[in-house]
Design an enzyme around this catalytic site. Sequence first.
Site, short mmCIF file in Angstrom:
data_model
loop_
_atom_site.label_atom_id
_atom_site.label_comp_id
_atom_site.label_asym_id
_atom_site.label_seq_id
_atom_site.Cartn_x
_atom_site.Cartn_y
_atom_site.Cartn_z
N ARG A 409 0.84 -1.20 0.00
CA ARG A 409 0.00 0.00 0.00
C ARG A 409 0.87 1.25 0.00
NH1 ARG A 409 -2.91 3.96 2.78
NH2 ARG A 409 -5.06 4.16 2.06
N CYS A 410 1.92 1.26 0.80
CA CYS A 410 2.82 2.42 0.83
C CYS A 410 3.41 2.72 -0.54
CB CYS A 410 3.97 2.19 1.81
SG CYS A 410 3.50 2.19 3.55
N MET A 411 3.71 1.65 -1.30
CA MET A 411 4.42 1.81 -2.57
C MET A 411 3.50 2.11 -3.74
SD MET A 411 7.42 -1.10 -2.39
CE MET A 411 6.25 -2.46 -2.40
#
Length: 420
Positions: A409-411
């Site tokens: 999700r962060c990426m």
Amino acid sequence: MTMTLNVAATASGTTYRVGSEVGPLRQVILHRPGREMMRLTPSNKDDLLFDDVLWVSQAQWEHDRFAQVLRDRDIEVLYLEELLAETLENLSARRHVLDRVLDERIFGLGAIDALRNHADNLDGAALASVLIAGITKGELLEQIVEPDSVALGTMRTDDFVLAPLPNHLFTRDTSCWIYDGVAINSMRKVARMRETVNYEAIYRWHPRFADGGQHVWSTGSDEGAATVEGGDVLVIGNGAVLVGLSERTSPQGVERLAGRLFAEGSAEHVIALEMPKARAFMHLDTVMTMVDQGSFTKYAGLGMLPSLSIRPGRTPKELSVTRHPAEDMHGVIAGALGLADIRILTTPQDSHAAEREQWDDACNTLAVAPGVVVGYERNVATNTYLRSNGIEVLEVPGTELGRGRGGPRCMSCPTIREEI
């Protein structure tokens, strides 16, 4: 309140909208790790917000696997550096970026003209590479004649004239789409502040996004201390947004975001969770993400958090705020979704195992459709537990990527999700 369904569409007819966390994902912005990661060292990694240095070629292979998993689901993958390079061919965009990056107060009177002239002579791809990977004094002087500069003269050959931006890997934080608009976020940490300038240019001048009619919920560096980072923002649907008040997202930023969403009728309810201010809880999505329409995966060590329900006030300059005790956290989220309750999926394991998997981003899953998520393969216990609860997990390698303390999700920065 009756919600107004607004959309942002470019001249080509592409509609940019992210109305949920779990609707079928159709387009996403990623950043493949590059030369900027080669700049990480044991001595500078802390300043650059990394816990370790990466084996870059392996990180690139892992990232390519991640991108292919998305493409296999018919998700269009856009790359940040390519978008920036194309944007910088526009003279207005180039001027915008360089006016903000090449500041005489930072680089000094003696060097600023030489630096600006050099940057102006680079093509879009070369300039994008420098803006992301940075440049050392030695590399710069291979390309220009050294100017009479006190600032440059006192630097060592390997010192950075322009620092690298390795955290561009985490495309979610600096830019996040919320319903029919985009938040270009002011970042809390100095190491990430320049990322905002690159996104400002992309969304204003790149042909994919220019004149798209999308709202802009935050305008980037102009927001100053009113910080919001995308890892803290979950678009849970039903006109609601869940936001973590973390070490990176400020109450002032959340108030400003809520006011703008309400003013356009794009959302009617913002729930702010009061999070611990610690690196292990860096963003809300490091400890809690949505996996289907009524289910969340949650780190056991997070516990229950006090929350604030923010709704429109009597006037556009007012907000209605209700405080809820920690034990009401799940009920408040369920109410915003119009549900009697939500399902919390917390992997049964002892505190040591739970802490290890949370550190490895077990809860940082990216939903590509309701009940279908992407997660790191190393989090065996969490992935097994999610599957036992009916969640399909698409595994990707994260041995090197995970060293940056960020998962799928962060990426990823979703720009288009289908409505559920």
